[in-house]
Structure formats: C-alpha cells, structure tokens
Design an enzyme around this catalytic site. Sequence first.
Site, PDB file in Angstrom:
ATOM      1  N   SER A  11      22.103  -7.410 -19.384  1.00  0.00           N
ATOM      2  CA  SER A  11      20.661  -7.334 -19.178  1.00  0.00           C
ATOM      3  C   SER A  11      19.922  -7.991 -20.340  1.00  0.00           C
ATOM      4  O   SER A  11      20.135  -7.622 -21.505  1.00  0.00           O
ATOM      5  CB  SER A  11      20.223  -5.874 -19.063  1.00  0.00           C
ATOM      6  OG  SER A  11      18.805  -5.781 -19.130  1.00  0.00           O
TER       7      SER A  11
ATOM      8  N   MET B 212      20.936   3.466  -9.738  1.00  0.00           N
ATOM      9  CA  MET B 212      20.439   3.599 -11.104  1.00  0.00           C
ATOM     10  C   MET B 212      21.081   4.821 -11.775  1.00  0.00           C
ATOM     11  O   MET B 212      21.068   5.919 -11.213  1.00  0.00           O
ATOM     12  CB  MET B 212      18.918   3.752 -11.115  1.00  0.00           C
ATOM     13  CG  MET B 212      18.156   2.515 -10.654  1.00  0.00           C
ATOM     14  SD  MET B 212      18.407   1.069 -11.730  1.00  0.00           S
ATOM     15  CE  MET B 212      17.739   1.662 -13.296  1.00  0.00           C
TER      16      MET B 212
ATOM     17  N   MET C  16       9.443  -5.988 -14.336  1.00  0.00           N
ATOM     18  CA  MET C  16       8.686  -4.733 -14.267  1.00  0.00           C
ATOM     19  C   MET C  16       7.188  -5.025 -14.311  1.00  0.00           C
ATOM     20  O   MET C  16       6.748  -5.922 -15.027  1.00  0.00           O
ATOM     21  CB  MET C  16       9.056  -3.819 -15.435  1.00  0.00           C
ATOM     22  CG  MET C  16      10.536  -3.580 -15.609  1.00  0.00           C
ATOM     23  SD  MET C  16      10.852  -2.415 -16.948  1.00  0.00           S
ATOM     24  CE  MET C  16      12.597  -2.708 -17.257  1.00  0.00           C
TER      25      MET C  16
END
Length: 230
Positions: free
Chosen positions: A13, A140, A40
């Site tokens: 990430s 998640m 986001m």
Amino acid sequence: MSQSHLQCCINPSILSADFVNLEAELARISNADAVHVDVMDNHFVPNLTIGLPVVERLQKVSPVPLDVHLMISDVDRWAPSFADAGMSSVTFHVEASNAPVKLARELRARGAKAGLALRPATPVEPYLDMLSEIDMLLIMTVEPGFGGQEFLDIMLPKIRRARAAVDGSGANVAIQVDGGITQDTIVRAAEAGANVFVAGSAVYGRPSPADAIESLRANGQLAFGYASVH
C-alpha cells in the site's frame, strides 16, 4: 479446501510510502504483484488521500499493475472512471454502492477486474450470491481510513466463511485482506483462506521493501498451502 493452485499475492500500500517521491517508491516494490492505491474522500472514511488525476499518473510510472481501493461515497458514479483510465483492478465498498451487481458488471465491461470490499462489521453472507460477478472479495481487517492499525483477529472466521463459499461455488475469486498485515498476521490470514495481502508499513517500513515482499509472500504461501491440504 480446493485452493492449492492459488498463489499468494503481495500488494504493498502506498499509504505507507513517501508521497513526495512516489515514482521512486514504486520502483522499490517492482517485485510486488500489484500496488494497492487507497482513494479516500473524507466522506466515506475520515481521511483524504488522492484522486483520479494522481492515480492516472501513478499508473504511467508504476512497474506493477494498480490495485485501486475506492473508499469513497457515491461510488456508483465515480468507480467507472477508474476502469476507463485503465486500472487493472477497481475495488469498491458495498456499503457505498446502491447497485453493486450493476457496478461490478460495469467495471468488468470497461476492462477492469471488479473487487467488492466489506468493512469489518459488514457480514459476507448477503453478498455470496454475487461471487460470479466479481474477481476479488476484500475483507477489511481494520476499519478503513488509516494505515498502521492492528489486525483484527475477529475477522478470521469471516475469511474462513468466504473461502468456503468461494471454493464451494467454483468461482475464480481472490480473497484479499487489508489492514494490519505483518510477517505474523499474514500467516493467520492465509491459514484462514486469504490469498491476496495488502501490506503498508510491513513493506515500506523495512530497510528493503523488496526483501520484505519476498518474505511476506513466502510466509503467506507456506501457510496457505498448508491450509489447503488440511
């Protein structure tokens, strides 16, 4: 389980990378399977990262495919643009979509793999009938929005149920986990049935991100392979 043919994939990430030097940071993970890009909007999650123009530029300089994770509201409107931009994989949150089947089909029609993401409190069972419509199920293992959180072990049964459903359906669906993945937690997640792992600080927090990727992949593959024959 019938998963022994699957390979464990490591998708670092960039949330943990140096945002001032993203091209150089991407070059440091050229042995990864993909790069996980968190988008986001400060609405769906309480954080703001990058948008489509930056993601498009990243794609042009990345040595590996982009695995885009949209943590945004109104995803039915915005997700297709990422597919149109040529992203390898576009994952959206079912909690943000009014028509997840329609959106998954639209992403695939535009050339991207379709991923469906579930927050920790969202049960997987209502979406198992969708397995044939998606390429990846993202479970998640932290609350979405910020990196550096601890892995939620209470998600392991959810991963197991998802793996059993995927294997039982015969669908070619990857199970990805995102949040708190380390050299230790990847073993537990892989044993539960996940085969794609998002890792931030466990890769970029190491002196050699490339070595960290190889170590994570080896640990995950060993645990995944062990689970597949037991």
